[in-house]
Write an enzyme that holds these catalytic residues in place. Structure first.
Site, PDB file in Angstrom:
ATOM      1  N   CYS A 129      22.515 -17.065  34.310  1.00  0.00           N
ATOM      2  CA  CYS A 129      21.378 -16.390  33.655  1.00  0.00           C
ATOM      3  C   CYS A 129      21.556 -16.467  32.143  1.00  0.00           C
ATOM      4  O   CYS A 129      20.606 -16.707  31.394  1.00  0.00           O
ATOM      5  CB  CYS A 129      21.307 -14.928  34.075  1.00  0.00           C
ATOM      6  SG  CYS A 129      21.272 -14.648  35.850  1.00  0.00           S
ATOM      7  N   CYS A 132       1.326  13.756  51.018  1.00  0.00           N
ATOM      8  CA  CYS A 132       2.546  14.460  50.613  1.00  0.00           C
ATOM      9  C   CYS A 132       2.734  14.439  49.095  1.00  0.00           C
ATOM     10  O   CYS A 132       2.964  15.462  48.480  1.00  0.00           O
ATOM     11  CB  CYS A 132       3.765  13.825  51.268  1.00  0.00           C
ATOM     12  SG  CYS A 132       3.884  14.165  53.042  1.00  0.00           S
ATOM     13  N   CYS A 156      13.542 -17.636  39.310  1.00  0.00           N
ATOM     14  CA  CYS A 156      14.389 -18.216  38.272  1.00  0.00           C
ATOM     15  C   CYS A 156      15.596 -18.917  38.899  1.00  0.00           C
ATOM     16  O   CYS A 156      15.992 -19.997  38.477  1.00  0.00           O
ATOM     17  CB  CYS A 156      14.829 -17.105  37.314  1.00  0.00           C
ATOM     18  SG  CYS A 156      15.079 -17.687  35.632  1.00  0.00           S
ATOM     19  N   CYS A 187       9.753   5.400  54.305  1.00  0.00           N
ATOM     20  CA  CYS A 187       8.723   6.429  54.312  1.00  0.00           C
ATOM     21  C   CYS A 187       7.697   6.121  55.406  1.00  0.00           C
ATOM     22  O   CYS A 187       7.255   7.017  56.123  1.00  0.00           O
ATOM     23  CB  CYS A 187       8.053   6.490  52.947  1.00  0.00           C
ATOM     24  SG  CYS A 187       7.856   8.145  52.301  1.00  0.00           S
ATOM     25  N   ARG A 229      12.553   1.933  50.186  1.00  0.00           N
ATOM     26  CA  ARG A 229      12.083   3.327  50.243  1.00  0.00           C
ATOM     27  C   ARG A 229      10.682   3.397  50.856  1.00  0.00           C
ATOM     28  O   ARG A 229      10.391   4.272  51.657  1.00  0.00           O
ATOM     29  CB  ARG A 229      12.078   3.948  48.838  1.00  0.00           C
ATOM     30  CG  ARG A 229      11.821   5.437  48.848  1.00  0.00           C
ATOM     31  CD  ARG A 229      12.999   6.178  49.460  1.00  0.00           C
ATOM     32  NE  ARG A 229      12.689   7.577  49.750  1.00  0.00           N
ATOM     33  CZ  ARG A 229      12.187   8.003  50.908  1.00  0.00           C
ATOM     34  NH1 ARG A 229      11.918   7.142  51.873  1.00  0.00           N
ATOM     35  NH2 ARG A 229      11.955   9.282  51.107  1.00  0.00           N
ATOM     36  N   CYS A 271      20.350 -19.363  29.539  1.00  0.00           N
ATOM     37  CA  CYS A 271      19.031 -19.360  28.894  1.00  0.00           C
ATOM     38  C   CYS A 271      18.707 -18.024  28.237  1.00  0.00           C
ATOM     39  O   CYS A 271      18.111 -17.970  27.173  1.00  0.00           O
ATOM     40  CB  CYS A 271      17.939 -19.669  29.909  1.00  0.00           C
ATOM     41  SG  CYS A 271      18.093 -21.300  30.662  1.00  0.00           S
TER      42      CYS A 271
END
Lengths: 290, 155
Positions: free
Chosen positions: A105, A209, A143, A251, A247, A108
């Site tokens: 990473c 909720c 990427c 749920c 998550r 660049c």
């Protein structure tokens, strides 16, 4: 400041005692968000702000404000934050050469503290080439495949969580600011529709909720407004860091609904819409919840 | 061998069918009618058990009523009571048996189409139900009657 259910602990206890004396109350009331301040390394984070125009909410509160003090405390110091080792993992991966192109990473993007600043705050972001919004996970994998010539990481893998936590941490304290106009409008509408649609055998929507009943207890859980400014985050129930889509999935399963695909268009749209509901809250990645 | 088994199975099924046919089974979820917020007759034709109903009420996989409602009758043994819906203290003073049954069966029909309360005796018409629950109601007829019997004790 909010006016709803914000009473001090002694007042609440007194109220409960009074009701209990009358033979009515059974358990302590949650009493909405608490008043604690989120300060990390001397920097205060925005966990409360007036909702923007058009929002169904009056005041926005970070999920941190609905957690109890022992959970809150874990986020106050990076040494106590159980999600922080993931940030270190991501930092190591940042400069590790991977893939056929022989690059990392850092080849660049150089110093992530500069190049990745504000990236998390704008996710998901419109990608012209793909013709759709892309989440941080999808951007990282694009990427890896296109530039590093490396294999994509699994969504919930240690590497992906490490990298999203590391990149996300470079936006910590910056306000959530996702694009909602232009080509994003259609995706925002799609996310909104999902947010308000009742699903599953329990026939509930996100709004039932997190919009209509936040601040209240649903059995042992204190309902938040469902903002996503802390992801990926450490959740004590998981005993590890997890993604926003994980998550969402959990749920949906709780209300006995068939979850949408992790990384699929529906969850990307929902990510965009939920992020837009929390515009202006500070990025807290990696946050701590229960 | 296989044929013998098949024949035996067919025989058993025939016996089972006769047995079911002989007794009047519970009213199926799709057959229940709510009139003016009421279901007058027991879904099983029998009164429920308040003792069992108390158990289903707290059970997280069945009624899980405490997720949203508080209930002083369980203050001692159950620490966490929900705040999302009204307390059920004195619920039997506010509704009669036929009304309680209708609310448990399908509160959206009995009370208010926008209520958060799930329908506990409805097995179709859901959006994206999880596979394990497809075509099923949350409670069976007997459990509904048990819970109604328990609610009737909350005075």
């Amino acid at each position: 400041m909010a006016t709803r259910q914000k009473t001090s602990l002694p007042v609440r206890l007194a109220a409960v005692a009074g009701l209990a004396a009358a033979g009515l109350a059974t358990v302590a009331l949650a009493g909405g968000p608490n008043d604690n301040k989120l300060v990390i390394d001397g920097k205060e984070y925005v966990t409360e702000l007036p909702a923007p125009e058009g929002s169904p909410l009056k005041t926005l509160y970070s999920g941190w404000r609905f957690r109890n003090e022992s959970t809150q405390a874990m986020q106050l110091d990076d040494f106590d934050n159980p999600g922080y080792p993931n940030v270190d993992t991501g930092e190591q991966l940042w400069s590790k050469v991977d893939g056929e192109a022989g690059k990392s990473c850092a080849s660049c993007h150089n110093d992530a503290s500069e190049s990745m600043k504000g990236v998390r705050a704008q996710m998901p972001k419109w990608n012209e080439k793909a013709g759709k919004p892309m989440t941080l996970e999808q951007t990282i994998n694009a990427c890896r495949e296109n530039n590093l010539k490396a294999k994509p990481w699994d969504w919930e893998s240690g590497q992906m969580l490490g990298m999203t936590a590391f990149i996300g941490s470079k936006s910590r304290g910056m306000p959530v600011k996702v694009q909602t106009d232009g080509p994003m409008k259609e995706w925002l509408e799609k996310g909104k529709e999902i947010y308000y649609t009742r699903v599953g055998q329990l026939d509930m929507s996100c709004a039932g909720c997190h919009e209509a009943n936040y601040g209240k207890m649903i059995r042992a859980d204190h309902l938040s407004q469902g903002h996503v400014n802390g992801f990926p985050l450490y959740r004590s129930k998981w005993q590890k860091l997890g993604s926003m889509h994980r998550r969402f999935k959990g749920c949906m399963q709780n209300i006995r609904a068939k979850p949408y695909e992790v990384g699929g268009d529906e969850f990307v749209a929902l990510e965009l819409y939920t992020a837009s509901r929390g515009q202006g809250l500070s990025v807290e990645t990696p946050a701590v919840r229960n | 061998m296989k044929r013998v088994l098949c024949a035996a199975t067919a025989g058993l099924l025939a016996v089972a069918a006769i047995t079911v046919g002989a007794s009047a089974g519970p009213i199926a979820p799709g057959e229940v009618k709510i009139d003016d917020g009421k279901i007058t007759a027991s879904l099983t034709g029998q009164p429920g058990s308040a003792v069992k109903g108390r158990e289903w009420f707290a059970n997280r996989k069945l009624g899980n009523c405490l997720a949203c409602h508080s209930n002083s009758d369980m203050a001692k043994e159950e620490q966490f009571h929900g705040e999302v819906a009204p307390s059920l203290d004195g619920v039997a003073d506010r509704w009669d048996e036929a009304q309680l049954r209708a609310i448990v069966v399908n509160a959206k029909q009995a009370l208010n189409p926008d209520t958060l309360m799930p329908a506990f005796y409805r097995d179709s018409g859901y959006t994206r139900p999880l596979k394990d629950f497809e075509g099923k109601a949350i409670l069976n007829a007997e459990q509904v009657e048990d819970i109604v019997a328990y609610l009737k004790t909350l005075k």
